[in-house]
Design an enzyme around this catalytic site. Sequence first.
Site, PDB file in Angstrom:
ATOM      1  N   ASP A  27       0.829  -1.128  -0.131  1.00 42.09           N
ATOM      2  CA  ASP A  27       0.130  -0.103   0.050  1.00 42.09           C
ATOM      3  C   ASP A  27       0.972   1.207  -0.117  1.00 42.09           C
ATOM      4  OD1 ASP A  27      -2.183  -1.851   0.209  1.00 42.09           O
ATOM      5  OD2 ASP A  27      -2.544  -1.288   2.358  1.00 42.09           O
ATOM      6  N   ASP A  39     -13.354  -3.442  -1.319  1.00 38.09           N
ATOM      7  CA  ASP A  39     -13.060  -3.409  -0.059  1.00 38.09           C
ATOM      8  C   ASP A  39     -14.433  -3.231   0.908  1.00 38.09           C
ATOM      9  OD1 ASP A  39     -10.349  -2.376  -0.674  1.00 38.09           O
ATOM     10  OD2 ASP A  39     -11.375  -0.441  -1.348  1.00 38.09           O
TER      11      ASP A  39
END
Length: 562
Positions: free
Chosen positions: A239, A408
């Site tokens: 990330d 998500d």
Amino acid sequence: MGLFLLDYGAGNVQSLANSLTKLGHSFQWISSPTDFQKATSLIFPGVGAFETAVENLTKKGLLEPLKEYVQSGKPYFGICIGMQILFQASEESPNFHGLGVVPTTIDRFDDSAKTVPHMGWNSADLVQSSDVEPAFYYFVHSYCAKYCPADRPDAASWAYTTTQYGGEIFISSVRRGNVFGTQFHPEKSGAAGLALIDNWLRTPEAERSASKPESLCSPPTLSLKPRDNLSKRIIACMDVRSDDDGNLIVTKGDQYDVREKVPSGHSMRVKTGGAVRNLGKPVTLASKYYAAGADEICLLNITSFRHSPLQDQPMLAVVRAAAECVFVPLTIGGGIKDTIDPDKTKRSALEVASEYFRAGADKVSIGSDAVYAAEKLLGSGQKHGDGTSSIETIAHTYGRQAVVVSIDPRRVYVDPTTYDGPHQDELILGSLDSAFESDRGRSWWYACTVSGGRETRSISVCQLARAVETLGAGEILVNSIDRDGTGLGFDSDLLRLIKGCVKVPVVASSGAGRKEHFLDVFEQTGVEAALAAGIFHRGEVDIGEVKECLAQHDIKVRTHIA
Ligand code: 1PR
């Protein structure tokens, strides 16, 4: 004179260019029809859709010169679509013809009992000498040349290697005279793939040119050992975002909160809001995970929802640098959507994706924009999209295997006795003796979110998964906001649910805390790949240990990485 690469302007040719540079081979690009005459070796790394390849080559006036080149007897190496184009035609694009060098067609895999595309590492078994230990290469395709020596002996006689996937045997490489073609991507197949390219290039050109008819392939052996070696993939994910000083770093959140926890006032309680957690540099880590045996690398720009103009996009430089040292597939996510540059230039999602492909990405991952596209499709009441979404435009140009949708989801807890909402068929009833405290005796459904979990939408994960598959997504990456960074293990309920509603490969993400969690997720859900971040960044578990654990439990993994 020398080695030329053919690029028809769609697909990731940068990976091959990087491989050649790494191996020390210089090359030029075919930029006009006359370049074919200068070439003494030609590699065509076709990525994407058959139709796009044929259409673009035709438009650029390169299709006929390519055919003449192949027929001239000079060495030719086609990769993926570069191999498929040697055939007569493809079921993928019935109105377009290939070069017709190999006398048969390319057909779709039967997806009645298996996941399509065939995506991942599988073995290529030599037709002529089945006692040689097969090498593993990276495949990603929905169409293949079926290996049928009885029905199509002429085509089968071209087979150099075959591969089995879910009961179907297909030609994974062809070789005859001056022609070599691989369905797999050697430029994305780690050390084994680099060695294959290098061997071809280091063989004297005279030996790789059209040889006399009697030295062509002999009839294929019919006693193939049926073995399906498609491996489960282990993916290392980074990330990426800027820290508070503007440097791009790899961070890692707990349930998507990436800031350090700090003491709250005078009490002993902690709250988040400290500095952005810094776990290292993206390219350094990518390179480290490649060397450690990661089957894929994923880089996610996690703050792209804020402002992500294509001009001065720092992630592009990260992708370029990572692609120079990583020779396994590279997925880039975050900000794949229509954008506007500071000078007011509009950039379509396709343009944004194209920049990433040109920089060396093999797949792009779409998050928020996929949710909006799915909502639009569901709202339209139509069975198919209108062709304008980012998923559709990118899949049309680069092939659906290049489009990942990253979900998500967040759990929405409900009382099952009173819940009368629209997601009743997706309700999960947590058992009373669950190992997870959060599950015990509770019920929930999974809602999709956008903007890195900041906004929860009413669309469920199954609605989203089905819709994006319809629109053309080739793979689904399933994160879990509830499990992210917790180390509690993957959310098997969530993954089983999604596996049950799509045919495309599913990647499990979020929650890995021990090597056994990978075993659990493969055994319990049937996903094709598992992704982790925190445990790898913190050095708690090594990728090799994960694979060793899986192999000990008879789960196929790619272990020969050097
Ligand atoms: O919406 O198309 O711009 O894409 C944004 C992308 O950034 C999405 O793929 C979204 O998942 C990701 N993202 C946004 N915010 C965050 C965050 O963490 N604050 N990261 C974020 C998502 C999930 C995984 C993570 C796994 C494994 N992080 O990438 O690596 O959960 O972690 P673990 O093994 O440590 O548990 P768009």
